[in-house]
Design an enzyme around this catalytic site. Structure first.
Site, PDB file in Angstrom:
ATOM      1  N   TYR A   1     -11.566  -2.224   5.152  1.00  0.00           N
ATOM      2  CA  TYR A   1     -10.235  -1.751   4.738  1.00  0.00           C
ATOM      3  C   TYR A   1     -10.370  -0.458   3.934  1.00  0.00           C
ATOM      4  O   TYR A   1      -9.651   0.522   4.182  1.00  0.00           O
ATOM      5  CB  TYR A   1      -9.562  -2.868   3.928  1.00  0.00           C
ATOM      6  CG  TYR A   1      -8.365  -2.436   3.127  1.00  0.00           C
ATOM      7  CD1 TYR A   1      -7.178  -2.087   3.751  1.00  0.00           C
ATOM      8  CD2 TYR A   1      -8.416  -2.388   1.729  1.00  0.00           C
ATOM      9  CE1 TYR A   1      -6.077  -1.684   3.003  1.00  0.00           C
ATOM     10  CE2 TYR A   1      -7.332  -1.999   0.979  1.00  0.00           C
ATOM     11  CZ  TYR A   1      -6.154  -1.637   1.618  1.00  0.00           C
ATOM     12  OH  TYR A   1      -5.072  -1.243   0.883  1.00  0.00           O
TER      13      TYR A   1
ATOM     14  N   SER B   1      -3.320  -4.550   4.669  1.00  0.00           N
ATOM     15  CA  SER B   1      -3.443  -4.182   3.250  1.00  0.00           C
ATOM     16  C   SER B   1      -4.580  -4.925   2.560  1.00  0.00           C
ATOM     17  O   SER B   1      -4.758  -4.796   1.355  1.00  0.00           O
ATOM     18  CB  SER B   1      -2.127  -4.459   2.527  1.00  0.00           C
ATOM     19  OG  SER B   1      -1.861  -5.843   2.558  1.00  0.00           O
TER      20      SER B   1
ATOM     21  N   GLY C   1      -0.019  -0.928   8.268  1.00  0.00           N
ATOM     22  CA  GLY C   1      -1.430  -1.298   8.460  1.00  0.00           C
ATOM     23  C   GLY C   1      -1.781  -2.515   7.632  1.00  0.00           C
ATOM     24  O   GLY C   1      -0.970  -3.019   6.853  1.00  0.00           O
TER      25      GLY C   1
ATOM     26  N   HIS D   1      -9.432   1.193  -3.014  1.00  0.00           N
ATOM     27  CA  HIS D   1     -10.609   0.622  -2.343  1.00  0.00           C
ATOM     28  C   HIS D   1     -11.355   1.634  -1.469  1.00  0.00           C
ATOM     29  O   HIS D   1     -12.422   1.313  -0.948  1.00  0.00           O
ATOM     30  CB  HIS D   1     -10.200  -0.634  -1.586  1.00  0.00           C
ATOM     31  CG  HIS D   1      -9.663  -1.671  -2.530  1.00  0.00           C
ATOM     32  ND1 HIS D   1     -10.475  -2.319  -3.435  1.00  0.00           N
ATOM     33  CD2 HIS D   1      -8.398  -2.097  -2.778  1.00  0.00           C
ATOM     34  CE1 HIS D   1      -9.724  -3.133  -4.182  1.00  0.00           C
ATOM     35  NE2 HIS D   1      -8.469  -3.014  -3.808  1.00  0.00           N
TER      36      HIS D   1
ATOM     37  N   ASP E   1       8.689  -1.195  11.363  1.00  0.00           N
ATOM     38  CA  ASP E   1       7.722  -2.277  11.104  1.00  0.00           C
ATOM     39  C   ASP E   1       7.596  -3.137  12.358  1.00  0.00           C
ATOM     40  O   ASP E   1       8.494  -3.159  13.201  1.00  0.00           O
ATOM     41  CB  ASP E   1       8.182  -3.152   9.922  1.00  0.00           C
ATOM     42  CG  ASP E   1       7.012  -3.843   9.237  1.00  0.00           C
ATOM     43  OD1 ASP E   1       6.643  -3.437   8.118  1.00  0.00           O
ATOM     44  OD2 ASP E   1       6.443  -4.798   9.826  1.00  0.00           O
TER      45      ASP E   1
ATOM     46  N   ARG F   1      -7.243  -7.501 -14.799  1.00  0.00           N
ATOM     47  CA  ARG F   1      -7.592  -6.247 -14.105  1.00  0.00           C
ATOM     48  C   ARG F   1      -6.343  -5.387 -13.901  1.00  0.00           C
ATOM     49  O   ARG F   1      -6.369  -4.165 -14.065  1.00  0.00           O
ATOM     50  CB  ARG F   1      -8.238  -6.549 -12.742  1.00  0.00           C
ATOM     51  CG  ARG F   1      -8.509  -5.290 -11.916  1.00  0.00           C
ATOM     52  CD  ARG F   1      -9.194  -5.621 -10.584  1.00  0.00           C
ATOM     53  NE  ARG F   1      -9.509  -4.426  -9.809  1.00  0.00           N
ATOM     54  CZ  ARG F   1      -8.718  -3.913  -8.871  1.00  0.00           C
ATOM     55  NH1 ARG F   1      -7.556  -4.482  -8.575  1.00  0.00           N
ATOM     56  NH2 ARG F   1      -9.082  -2.826  -8.214  1.00  0.00           N
TER      57      ARG F   1
ATOM     58  N   GLY G   1       4.705  -5.272   1.374  1.00  0.00           N
ATOM     59  CA  GLY G   1       4.936  -5.408  -0.070  1.00  0.00           C
ATOM     60  C   GLY G   1       5.437  -4.119  -0.707  1.00  0.00           C
ATOM     61  O   GLY G   1       6.486  -4.103  -1.376  1.00  0.00           O
TER      62      GLY G   1
ATOM     63  N   SER H   1      -5.865   3.921  -0.873  1.00  0.00           N
ATOM     64  CA  SER H   1      -6.046   2.794  -1.794  1.00  0.00           C
ATOM     65  C   SER H   1      -7.224   3.074  -2.715  1.00  0.00           C
ATOM     66  O   SER H   1      -8.148   3.826  -2.354  1.00  0.00           O
ATOM     67  CB  SER H   1      -6.323   1.520  -0.995  1.00  0.00           C
ATOM     68  OG  SER H   1      -6.801   0.498  -1.852  1.00  0.00           O
TER      69      SER H   1
HETATM   70  C1  15L Z   1      -4.995  -2.885  -2.299  1.00  0.00           C
HETATM   71  O1  15L Z   1      -5.304  -1.890  -1.657  1.00  0.00           O
HETATM   72  C2  15L Z   1      -4.283  -4.028  -1.688  1.00  0.00           C
HETATM   73  O2  15L Z   1      -3.472  -3.630  -0.603  1.00  0.00           O
HETATM   74  C3  15L Z   1      -3.459  -4.807  -2.687  1.00  0.00           C
HETATM   75  O3  15L Z   1      -3.076  -6.027  -2.114  1.00  0.00           O
HETATM   76  C4  15L Z   1      -4.198  -5.049  -4.018  1.00  0.00           C
HETATM   77  O4  15L Z   1      -5.177  -5.995  -3.807  1.00  0.00           O
HETATM   78  C5  15L Z   1      -4.753  -3.743  -4.541  1.00  0.00           C
HETATM   79  O5  15L Z   1      -5.465  -3.017  -3.583  1.00  0.00           O
HETATM   80  C6  15L Z   1      -5.639  -3.913  -5.785  1.00  0.00           C
HETATM   81  O6  15L Z   1      -6.724  -3.327  -5.858  1.00  0.00           O
HETATM   82  O7  15L Z   1      -5.207  -4.602  -6.698  1.00  0.00           O
END
Ligand code: 15L
Length: 272
Positions: free
Chosen positions: A136, A71, A69, A109, A31, A174, A11, A107
């Site tokens: 992740y 996502s 990787g 996350h 890729d 969000r 993406g 990320s």
């Molecule tokens: C991410 O790390 C994901 O790859 C992406 O798909 C979204 O979900 C994003 O976080 C998010 O937090 O919106």
């Protein structure tokens, strides 16, 4: 100059491709999925976990943007192999090839279990201590740790982007806070490509409702121009005002913190 992009068919890679095109620049697109190269592009099919393929991919490259990787959340074995080991393989190949600049996709996350309102000004600070919300997210903490090691031990300039939500446009309430517009993503990557040292920056546009600091990103030269607020009337009409008590808004990682991602349920879903 030649830029190697791993995960180029994903993406973010797809959004970045046209935006990183420059006079005198070749994009080498790496890729697992085959890619049809355009002008001033080279396509290489391979896995980030394959040291031989990576050694060939970095040969002749001047900088690496590592997006490859998974996502989203996956079983531990997949995350360990592709995201964690894959990043090690990419950094090893870059180091051996003498590449100086590496940009790593981290990320939000990596720090998703932090409460959104954990700081006085409502914005999570730069270098917020990891608090991953998923395997992740753990992999992104390791990505940052590997970047730090390869900077300190081998002198690579490494910038890790704690990316928010990088899609063409925000798609729920969000993302009015977490959106990184594709144009701003390209601006951030350009800044990261010339940054010296080691940095971890939030990857977010200058959204009115932003909940992450942009100080460190600005310090490396990022000048965001977009704001998700333009999409607010439409999204609020569709989904309602953000509910601060809901998981999507109470925790930085939003629904990545939900129990449906517990390991037993993941195993049911992925069958291992
Ligand atoms: C991410 O790390 C994901 O790859 C992406 O798909 C979204 O979900 C994003 O976080 C998010 O937090 O919106």
């Amino acid at each position: 100059m030649r830029l190697l992009i791993t995960g180029a068919a994903g993406g973010v890679g797809t959004l970045l491709r046209p935006r990183l095109a420059r006079e005198g620049r070749i994009l080498r697109l790496f890729d697992l999925a085959p890619i049809e190269p355009g002008p001033a592009e080279e396509a290489v099919t391979g896995s980030v976990t394959d040291p031989d393929a990576m050694a060939k991919a970095v040969d002749g490259a001047d900088a690496v943007i590592h997006l490859g990787g998974h996502s989203l959340e996956r079983p531990w074995a997949d995350i360990l192999d592709t995201n964690i080991n894959g990043t090690y393989v990419v950094l090893e190949a870059a180091r051996k090839a003498g590449i100086e600049h590496v940009v790593l996709a981290s990320s939000n996350h990596a720090a998703g279990f932090h409460p959104r309102n954990g700081s006085a000004d409502g914005q999570a600070p730069d270098y917020l201590f990891p608090r991953p919300d998923t395997y992740y997210g753990v992999s992104k903490v390791v990505v940052e740790a590997l970047g730090s090691l390869y900077h300190d031990r081998y002198g690579l300039d490494v910038t890790c982007l704690r990316i928010g939500t990088c899609f063409e446009r925000p798609h729920d309430v969000r993302t009015l806070s977490t959106w990184l517009s594709p144009d701003d993503c390209a601006r951030l990557v350009e800044a990261a490509l010339t940054a010296e040292g080691f940095h971890v920056v939030w990857g977010v546009s200058d959204n009115t409702r932003r909940w992450w600091s942009l100080d460190e990103a600005r310090s490396i030269g990022f000048q965001p121009r977009d704001d998700a607020e333009a999409y607010a009337p439409g999204l609020i009409a569709e989904f309602g005002e953000p509910d601060p008590a809901s998981m999507a808004h109470a925790l930085l990682g939003g629904t990545f913190c939900r129990p449906e991602l517990d390991v037993d349920r993941l195993t049911e879903r992925f069958g291992r």
